[in-house]
Design an enzyme around this catalytic site. Structure first.
Site, PDB file in Angstrom:
ATOM      1  N   PHE A  89      91.404  47.272-119.562  1.00  0.00           N
ATOM      2  CA  PHE A  89      92.439  48.299-119.359  1.00  0.00           C
ATOM      3  C   PHE A  89      92.191  49.145-118.114  1.00  0.00           C
ATOM      4  CE2 PHE A  89      92.506  47.823-124.121  1.00  0.00           C
ATOM      5  CZ  PHE A  89      93.648  47.033-124.121  1.00  0.00           C
ATOM      6  N   LYS A 160      96.569  57.004-133.867  1.00  0.00           N
ATOM      7  CA  LYS A 160      95.626  58.097-134.056  1.00  0.00           C
ATOM      8  C   LYS A 160      94.191  57.566-134.026  1.00  0.00           C
ATOM      9  CE  LYS A 160      93.804  59.045-137.801  1.00  0.00           C
ATOM     10  NZ  LYS A 160      92.899  57.987-138.331  1.00  0.00           N
ATOM     11  N   LYS A 194     104.612  57.280-145.278  1.00  0.00           N
ATOM     12  CA  LYS A 194     104.450  57.024-146.717  1.00  0.00           C
ATOM     13  C   LYS A 194     105.596  57.708-147.449  1.00  0.00           C
ATOM     14  CE  LYS A 194      99.471  56.396-146.683  1.00  0.00           C
ATOM     15  NZ  LYS A 194      98.974  55.208-147.350  1.00  0.00           N
ATOM     16  N   GLU A 228      88.667  58.706-151.116  1.00  0.00           N
ATOM     17  CA  GLU A 228      88.599  57.245-150.972  1.00  0.00           C
ATOM     18  C   GLU A 228      87.315  56.697-151.592  1.00  0.00           C
ATOM     19  OE1 GLU A 228      90.403  55.654-147.061  1.00  0.00           O
ATOM     20  OE2 GLU A 228      89.284  57.446-146.500  1.00  0.00           O
ATOM     21  N   ASP A 247      88.948  62.248-138.359  1.00  0.00           N
ATOM     22  CA  ASP A 247      89.572  61.002-138.816  1.00  0.00           C
ATOM     23  C   ASP A 247      90.815  61.260-139.667  1.00  0.00           C
ATOM     24  OD1 ASP A 247      89.781  58.202-139.181  1.00  0.00           O
ATOM     25  OD2 ASP A 247      88.713  58.312-141.086  1.00  0.00           O
ATOM     26  N   HIS A 252      96.432  63.350-140.872  1.00  0.00           N
ATOM     27  CA  HIS A 252      97.132  63.165-142.154  1.00  0.00           C
ATOM     28  C   HIS A 252      97.200  64.467-142.970  1.00  0.00           C
ATOM     29  CE1 HIS A 252      96.499  59.132-140.926  1.00  0.00           C
ATOM     30  NE2 HIS A 252      95.384  58.886-141.579  1.00  0.00           N
ATOM     31  N   LYS A 335      84.643  59.788-147.989  1.00  0.00           N
ATOM     32  CA  LYS A 335      84.420  58.356-148.162  1.00  0.00           C
ATOM     33  C   LYS A 335      83.437  58.165-149.313  1.00  0.00           C
ATOM     34  CE  LYS A 335      86.529  56.756-144.376  1.00  0.00           C
ATOM     35  NZ  LYS A 335      87.779  55.981-144.510  1.00  0.00           N
TER      36      LYS A 335
END
Ligand code: BG6
Length: 473
Positions: A89, A160, A194, A228, A247, A252, A335
């Site tokens: 790139f 993102k 969603k 999660e 993250d 979100h 996580k």
């Protein structure tokens, strides 16, 4: 072939930059397959671009396992429209070759020269790709926000995370502003695609029952949870540079907060909605945080063995405006937790008790984003056989029971929106700016990093985020 039920979207060349990454296989190709199978994407070609030697046919094969059922005719149609271009790139000359390839693909498939560029790369490549797409005439600027001077469209989607922090996000936005019109730019946050997230604003502003209660006089607190069971999978290098706050909180979770907390827009259109989200994000203050890291994280592949990256975050935010003054918004994510769940729990204030046996708890409205999508309202109701005793009972709107199981996946919805040029579910430059400021303020609290066991609720210290807090999930 599946029945074509929809009118065709505009024809286009769909260019994925960063095509060898996980996102292409897991999400983008399955979404493109679904759009082709449902008859929405009729005329298109797919060009993958990345730095390794491979083919788009190989990438398509790897995507197969993420598509539950495959219609051989749709698959064959996809296979005939695949191209791959290998480039670095940062190699300017390579962009000429990319332009030539796109032009020849447009010629051989008789496409109308609309171009969709999906930047599925790491954010450090966003600015350089943006600049070169424009300077080599691959993506032309729209005239007064409408179309290019050739009467076609060129749209650019940014995956993102949009940068690593406020400074890097601003650098990318400056590069974009120099060469494109904001109407060509789609900063994606797949949570906005969603169904239950997209439903928040609609439910709030199309039901009379919510607005009078949607304020500090009646709402005690709000919890936003994104929990999660999965770990960091094969994304050690990416995740270690990023952490839970960058993250999922910056994007979100703050987007969900903005939809819950914003003032009513004048109309439910992209620009009014985004104005209101910005307004409320600009009033958010970081009050407290607990950060955690799961046991075993330091042994994960491509993770620094001394890493202090958080894999868990619980945050208390306040909103400094008349509607929300004093109402805590608690965010929790991690996580390797015990449950897979994304939900919003709105706790209403207690009523004045007129009974001998008072209700044990107040009302809750839960918006379950996944799994078991729906709205759930917890009410106090009379216990049968008694005359003055109430117990909690839940009124359910189950999305799948009502609509059936075939709701389109988030990426499918959002890619169709890009082809239609609809910004409603995309993030504007100023929203990005404010959300990074909030992350900076949370990091500025300089909280300790606690350990937690896998398959747990996170660090036990999370309970001390606020003494009156009881997590709902
Ligand atoms: C992504 C994060 O944006 O969202 C991942 O990078 C996370 O770490 C994922 O697992 C969660 O998305 P979903 O749709 O699986 O809930």
């Amino acid at each position: 072939m599946e029945q074509a039920q929809n009118t065709c979207l505009d024809s286009c060349v769909f260019v994925i930059l960063g095509a060898t990454g996980d996102l292409t296989k897991r999400k983008l190709i399955p979404a493109i397959y679904k759009l082709a199978a449902s008859g929405k994407m009729c005329d298109f070609a797919l060009v993958g671009v990345a730095n390794s030697a491979t083919t788009m046919h190989d990438i398509l094969e790897q995507a197969r396992k993420f598509i539950p059922t495959i219609d051989p005719q749709v698959w064959a149609k996809l296979q005939k429209r695949l191209y791959y271009y290998q480039m670095d790139f940062h190699d300017k000359k390579a962009y000429q070759g990319l332009r030539d390839l796109i032009e020849s693909v447009e010629g051989s498939h008789k496409l109308g020269c609309n171009r969709l560029f999906y930047l599925a790369t790491m954010p450090q490549h966003f600015a350089v790709i943006t600049k070169n797409l424009a300077s080599y005439g691959i993506a032309e600027k729209h005239q007064e926000g409408r179309l290019t001077k050739h009467g076609t469209w060129a749209r650019v989607v940014y995956e993102k995370p949009f940068g690593y922090d406020l400074t890097s996000a601003r650098t990318i936005n400056r590069a974009i502003r120099k060469v494109f019109d904001e109407k060509q730019v789609f900063r994606i946050d797949h949570y906005l695609g969603k169904e239950l997230v997209a439903n928040i604003a609609l439910a709030r502003f199309t039901n009379r029952i919510f607005e009078p209660l949607w304020r500090r006089e009646h709402i005690d607190s709000v919890q936003i949870v994104l929990s999660e069971t999965l770990g960091i999978e094969n994304r050690g290098a990416f995740y270690d540079a990023c952490g839970a706050l960058n993250d999922v909180v910056q994007n979100h979770m703050l987007q969900i907060l903005a939809l819950i907390a914003m003032e009513p827009p004048e109309k439910l259109t992209a620009e009014f909605l985004r104005d209101c989200k910005v307004q409320v994000l600009s009033k958010v203050k970081a009050s407290a945080a607990i950060l955690g890291q799961y046991d075993g994280y330091l042994k994960e592949k491509n993770v620094n063995p001394h890493s202090t990256t958080e894999t868990f975050a619980a945050v208390k935010l306040l909103i400094n405006n008349r509607r929300w003054k004093g109402v805590p918004f608690y965010l929790k994510t991690g996580k390797h937790l015990k449950r897979d769940e994304a939900s919003v729990h709105i706790k209403f204030k207690m009523v004045k008790c007129l009974l001998d046996f008072c209700p044990m708890d107040s009302n809750y409205l839960t918006i379950k984003i996944q799994p078991d999508e729906g709205f759930f309202l917890e009410l106090n109701v009379k216990s049968p056989g008694t005359f003055n005793r109430v117990v909690p009972a839940t009124m359910n709107f189950s999305h799948s029971a009502h609509w059936g199981p075939n709701t389109p996946a988030a990426y499918e919805v959002l890619l169709a929106d890009v082809i239609r040029g609809d910004h409603f579910a995309f993030v504007r430059e100023d929203e990005i700016d404010w959300s990074w400021k909030i992350i900076k303020a949370i990091k500025g609290l300089k909280t300790k990093l606690y350990r937690y066991a896998k398959n747990s609720d996170g660090p036990k210290e999370t309970a001390s985020l606020d003494s009156r807090l009881q997590w709902r999930s």
